[in-house]
Scaffold this motif. Structure first.
Motif, mmCIF file in Angstrom:
data_model
loop_
_atom_site.group_PDB
_atom_site.id
_atom_site.type_symbol
_atom_site.label_atom_id
_atom_site.label_comp_id
_atom_site.label_asym_id
_atom_site.label_seq_id
_atom_site.Cartn_x
_atom_site.Cartn_y
_atom_site.Cartn_z
ATOM 1 N N ALA A 118 1.069 5.076 8.471
ATOM 2 C CA ALA A 118 0.041 5.108 7.436
ATOM 3 C C ALA A 118 -1.286 4.791 8.091
ATOM 4 C CB ALA A 118 0.346 4.085 6.346
ATOM 5 N N VAL A 119 -2.324 5.547 7.750
ATOM 6 C CA VAL A 119 -3.653 5.345 8.333
ATOM 7 C C VAL A 119 -4.673 5.175 7.222
ATOM 8 C CG1 VAL A 119 -5.469 6.349 9.775
ATOM 9 C CG2 VAL A 119 -3.061 6.660 10.404
ATOM 10 N N VAL A 120 -5.506 4.159 7.351
ATOM 11 C CA VAL A 120 -6.577 3.854 6.405
ATOM 12 C C VAL A 120 -7.907 4.210 7.060
ATOM 13 C CG1 VAL A 120 -7.823 1.996 5.242
ATOM 14 C CG2 VAL A 120 -5.340 1.968 5.319
ATOM 15 N N ARG A 121 -8.750 4.931 6.335
ATOM 16 C CA ARG A 121 -10.095 5.219 6.840
ATOM 17 C C ARG A 121 -11.068 5.110 5.669
ATOM 18 N NH1 ARG A 121 -12.333 10.689 9.936
ATOM 19 N NH2 ARG A 121 -14.548 10.220 9.666
ATOM 20 N N ASP A 122 -11.995 4.181 5.781
ATOM 21 C CA ASP A 122 -12.975 3.987 4.721
ATOM 22 C C ASP A 122 -14.172 3.256 5.298
ATOM 23 O OD1 ASP A 122 -14.318 3.822 2.375
ATOM 24 O OD2 ASP A 122 -13.033 2.313 1.477
ATOM 25 N N GLY A 123 -15.342 3.781 5.108
ATOM 26 C CA GLY A 123 -16.532 3.136 5.654
ATOM 27 C C GLY A 123 -16.477 3.073 7.163
ATOM 28 N N ALA A 124 -16.691 1.875 7.707
ATOM 29 C CA ALA A 124 -16.797 1.703 9.151
ATOM 30 C C ALA A 124 -15.491 1.296 9.807
ATOM 31 C CB ALA A 124 -17.876 0.659 9.457
ATOM 32 N N THR A 125 -14.384 1.363 9.108
ATOM 33 C CA THR A 125 -13.112 0.863 9.633
ATOM 34 C C THR A 125 -12.004 1.901 9.509
ATOM 35 O OG1 THR A 125 -13.718 -1.374 8.985
ATOM 36 C CG2 THR A 125 -11.403 -0.972 9.453
ATOM 37 N N VAL A 126 -11.172 1.952 10.546
ATOM 38 C CA VAL A 126 -9.931 2.724 10.515
ATOM 39 C C VAL A 126 -8.825 1.785 10.966
ATOM 40 C CG1 VAL A 126 -8.664 4.712 11.395
ATOM 41 C CG2 VAL A 126 -11.146 4.843 11.110
ATOM 42 N N MET A 127 -7.721 1.760 10.232
ATOM 43 C CA MET A 127 -6.591 0.952 10.661
ATOM 44 C C MET A 127 -5.297 1.665 10.306
ATOM 45 S SD MET A 127 -6.871 -2.124 7.819
ATOM 46 C CE MET A 127 -5.388 -2.962 8.343
ATOM 47 N N GLY A 128 -4.238 1.323 11.012
ATOM 48 C CA GLY A 128 -2.981 2.011 10.771
ATOM 49 C C GLY A 128 -1.791 1.139 11.073
ATOM 50 N N CYS A 129 -0.645 1.566 10.556
ATOM 51 C CA CYS A 129 0.608 0.885 10.865
ATOM 52 C C CYS A 129 1.686 1.946 11.049
ATOM 53 C CB CYS A 129 0.994 -0.107 9.781
ATOM 54 S SG CYS A 129 1.257 0.607 8.145
ATOM 55 N N ALA A 130 2.690 1.613 11.823
ATOM 56 C CA ALA A 130 3.730 2.586 12.144
ATOM 57 C C ALA A 130 5.084 1.917 12.185
ATOM 58 C CB ALA A 130 3.440 3.244 13.498
ATOM 59 N N TYR A 131 6.106 2.730 11.918
ATOM 60 C CA TYR A 131 7.492 2.330 12.057
ATOM 61 C C TYR A 131 7.824 1.246 11.042
ATOM 62 C CZ TYR A 131 5.777 4.898 15.933
ATOM 63 O OH TYR A 131 5.118 5.833 16.667
ATOM 64 N N SER A 132 8.302 0.098 11.409
ATOM 65 C CA SER A 132 8.717 -0.877 10.407
ATOM 66 C C SER A 132 7.557 -1.666 9.819
ATOM 67 C CB SER A 132 9.743 -1.845 11.006
ATOM 68 O OG SER A 132 9.190 -2.570 12.085
ATOM 69 N N ALA A 133 6.344 -1.514 10.343
ATOM 70 C CA ALA A 133 5.170 -2.136 9.720
ATOM 71 C C ALA A 133 4.844 -1.378 8.435
ATOM 72 C CB ALA A 133 3.983 -2.117 10.667
ATOM 73 N N GLN A 134 4.238 -2.074 7.468
ATOM 74 C CA GLN A 134 3.933 -1.459 6.180
ATOM 75 C C GLN A 134 2.530 -1.817 5.724
ATOM 76 O OE1 GLN A 134 7.762 -2.954 4.368
ATOM 77 N NE2 GLN A 134 7.608 -0.993 3.303
ATOM 78 N N ALA A 135 1.977 -0.963 4.840
ATOM 79 C CA ALA A 135 0.648 -1.181 4.266
ATOM 80 C C ALA A 135 0.764 -1.349 2.759
ATOM 81 C CB ALA A 135 -0.253 0.018 4.582
ATOM 82 N N PHE A 136 -0.043 -2.257 2.207
ATOM 83 C CA PHE A 136 -0.067 -2.526 0.772
ATOM 84 C C PHE A 136 -1.521 -2.611 0.312
ATOM 85 C CE2 PHE A 136 3.550 -4.541 2.794
ATOM 86 C CZ PHE A 136 4.605 -3.915 2.135
#
Length: 233
Positions: A41-59
């Motif tokens: 999962a990849v987050v992109r908004d404003g000045a930041t991009v962050m992501g997680c993969a495999y067993s990591a999760q985003a909420f």
């Protein structure tokens, strides 16, 4: 173990993140590929991009202003959820409770959590980013500043794949600690978890007690993120 990665353009007037930042985060996640199969999962908004993969999760919070990404395990998630009346969990993940705890308790949100985990919180309401790590230090998150950007990853070697010069191995968030970066004021602070369970500590580790936040000057400066692909709205 899961993979956490991200990059934020720093400064009070930081421009929006570009394809360069997105590609950098993808490269970091690629470097964490050996952690296991699965998507990202990849987050992109404003000045930041962050992501997680495999067993990591985003909420993502219901108002869309907070994103929490975490790897690891929360062993007492059912007990914690029962202590938050009115909270409706939207997934089966034991880590979702961390988002609701942060919304309810702020920087005290990990004091009663038992487990092995590392996490990153991006809070648009306060223009802050938080890094945190479990009491045992089993899971990890490393971060560094280079070329006016804050970059982080689950493993220090992966930071080198962000494409920025002089990143190095970065700094690991200490065990049992929440590190707070105020992107508006350009300061950092940290606090150790409080011991809420007596001599054994909340995770069966020796009690560490409460430690006051220690503000420091920092080059950090502006804005955060918001929504991820593949996570609940």
């Amino acid at each position: 173990m899961g993979g956490l990665a991200g990059l934020a353009v720093l400064g009070s007037a930081a421009p929006r993140a570009t394809g360069r930042e997105t590609a950098a985060v993808d490269s970091i996640l690629d470097a964490l590929n050996r952690r296991g199969p699965g998507g990202r999962a990849v987050v992109r908004d404003g000045a930041t991009v962050m992501g997680c993969a495999y067993s990591a999760q985003a909420f993502v919070s219901a108002d869309g202003k907070i994103v929490l990404m975490a790897s690891g395990t929360v062993r007492n998630h059912r007990e914690l959820a029962a202590a938050l009346p009115g909270v409706r969990l939207r997934t089966q993940s034991d880590r979702e409770i961390l988002l609701h705890l942060y919304e309810a308790e702020g920087l005290d949100f990990l004091d009663a959590v038992r487990g092995t985990f590392a996490l990153v919180v991006l809070d648009r309401r306060r223009e802050e980013i938080l890094f945190a790590r479990d009491r045992s230090g089993t899971e990890a998150v490393h971060h560094a500043v280079a070329d006016g950007r804050l970059v982080f990853a689950s493993e220090p070697e992966a930071l080198a794949h962000c494409g920025l010069a002089d990143v190095g191995a970065g700094q690991a968030t200490p065990a049992a600690t929440v590190e707070r970066v105020d992107l508006r004021e350009g300061t950092t602070s940290s606090r150790r978890y409080r011991d809420l369970s007596g001599p054994g500590g909340a995770d069966g580790c020796p009690g560490r007690g409460a430690v006051a936040e220690r503000p420091e000057r920092s080059p950090y400066g502006s804005v955060l993120v918001h929504r991820a692909q593949g996570v609940a709205p």
